[in-house]
Design a protein around this motif. Structure first.
Motif, mmCIF file in Angstrom:
data_model
loop_
_atom_site.group_PDB
_atom_site.id
_atom_site.type_symbol
_atom_site.label_atom_id
_atom_site.label_comp_id
_atom_site.label_asym_id
_atom_site.label_seq_id
_atom_site.Cartn_x
_atom_site.Cartn_y
_atom_site.Cartn_z
ATOM 1 N N GLN A 59 49.227 56.829 36.339
ATOM 2 C CA GLN A 59 49.439 55.891 37.439
ATOM 3 C C GLN A 59 49.285 56.585 38.779
ATOM 4 O O GLN A 59 48.671 56.043 39.702
ATOM 5 N N LEU A 60 49.828 57.790 38.901
ATOM 6 C CA LEU A 60 49.721 58.539 40.148
ATOM 7 C C LEU A 60 48.268 58.926 40.429
ATOM 8 O O LEU A 60 47.825 58.885 41.575
ATOM 9 N N ARG A 61 47.537 59.287 39.387
ATOM 10 C CA ARG A 61 46.127 59.634 39.571
ATOM 11 C C ARG A 61 45.330 58.441 40.085
ATOM 12 O O ARG A 61 44.489 58.579 40.972
ATOM 13 N N GLU A 62 45.600 57.265 39.529
ATOM 14 C CA GLU A 62 44.916 56.057 39.992
ATOM 15 C C GLU A 62 45.277 55.742 41.441
ATOM 16 O O GLU A 62 44.412 55.377 42.237
ATOM 17 N N GLN A 63 46.544 55.890 41.774
ATOM 18 C CA GLN A 63 46.995 55.633 43.141
ATOM 19 C C GLN A 63 46.340 56.618 44.106
ATOM 20 O O GLN A 63 45.900 56.229 45.191
ATOM 21 N N TYR A 64 46.247 57.882 43.707
ATOM 22 C CA TYR A 64 45.616 58.903 44.543
ATOM 23 C C TYR A 64 44.143 58.566 44.784
ATOM 24 O O TYR A 64 43.651 58.625 45.913
ATOM 25 N N LYS A 65 43.463 58.197 43.726
ATOM 26 C CA LYS A 65 42.044 57.852 43.826
ATOM 27 C C LYS A 65 41.840 56.657 44.755
ATOM 28 O O LYS A 65 40.935 56.642 45.595
ATOM 29 N N LYS A 66 42.707 55.659 44.631
ATOM 30 C CA LYS A 66 42.619 54.466 45.465
ATOM 31 C C LYS A 66 42.849 54.814 46.943
ATOM 32 O O LYS A 66 42.112 54.353 47.825
ATOM 33 N N LEU A 67 43.851 55.634 47.221
ATOM 34 C CA LEU A 67 44.146 56.020 48.594
ATOM 35 C C LEU A 67 43.016 56.847 49.199
ATOM 36 O O LEU A 67 42.680 56.674 50.376
ATOM 37 N N GLN A 68 42.420 57.715 48.418
ATOM 38 C CA GLN A 68 41.302 58.517 48.900
ATOM 39 C C GLN A 68 40.116 57.616 49.262
ATOM 40 O O GLN A 68 39.466 57.819 50.287
ATOM 41 N N LYS A 69 39.861 56.634 48.430
ATOM 42 C CA LYS A 69 38.751 55.709 48.689
ATOM 43 C C LYS A 69 39.020 54.898 49.960
ATOM 44 O O LYS A 69 38.131 54.732 50.796
ATOM 45 N N GLU A 70 40.250 54.402 50.111
ATOM 46 C CA GLU A 70 40.601 53.641 51.307
ATOM 47 C C GLU A 70 40.482 54.505 52.554
ATOM 48 O O GLU A 70 39.989 54.050 53.591
#
Length: 58
Positions: A13-24
């Motif tokens: 879950q944290l990895r997905e959140q990190y990836k999403k924040l990086q993209k944003e």
């Protein structure tokens, strides 16, 4: 088929959140630099949590 209902681990879950924040952050960097910096800072905090979990598992 059986993995369909499997709950994701906290690390996933944290990895997905990190990836999403990086993209944003990347998308915002094209228009609003200060907002992009805030998103990058949030992503960095998530990354620190990921690293802490990895260390805890060892």
């Amino acid at each position: 088929m059986f993995g369909l209902f499997k709950k994701k681990s906290e690390l996933d879950q944290l990895r997905e959140q990190y990836k999403k924040l990086q993209k944003e952050s990347f998308e915002l960097s094209k228009t609003n630099r200060s907002s992009a910096d805030k998103k990058a800072a949030e992503a960095e905090e998530v990354f620190k949590k990921i690293e802490a979990l990895k260390e805890k598992e060892k």
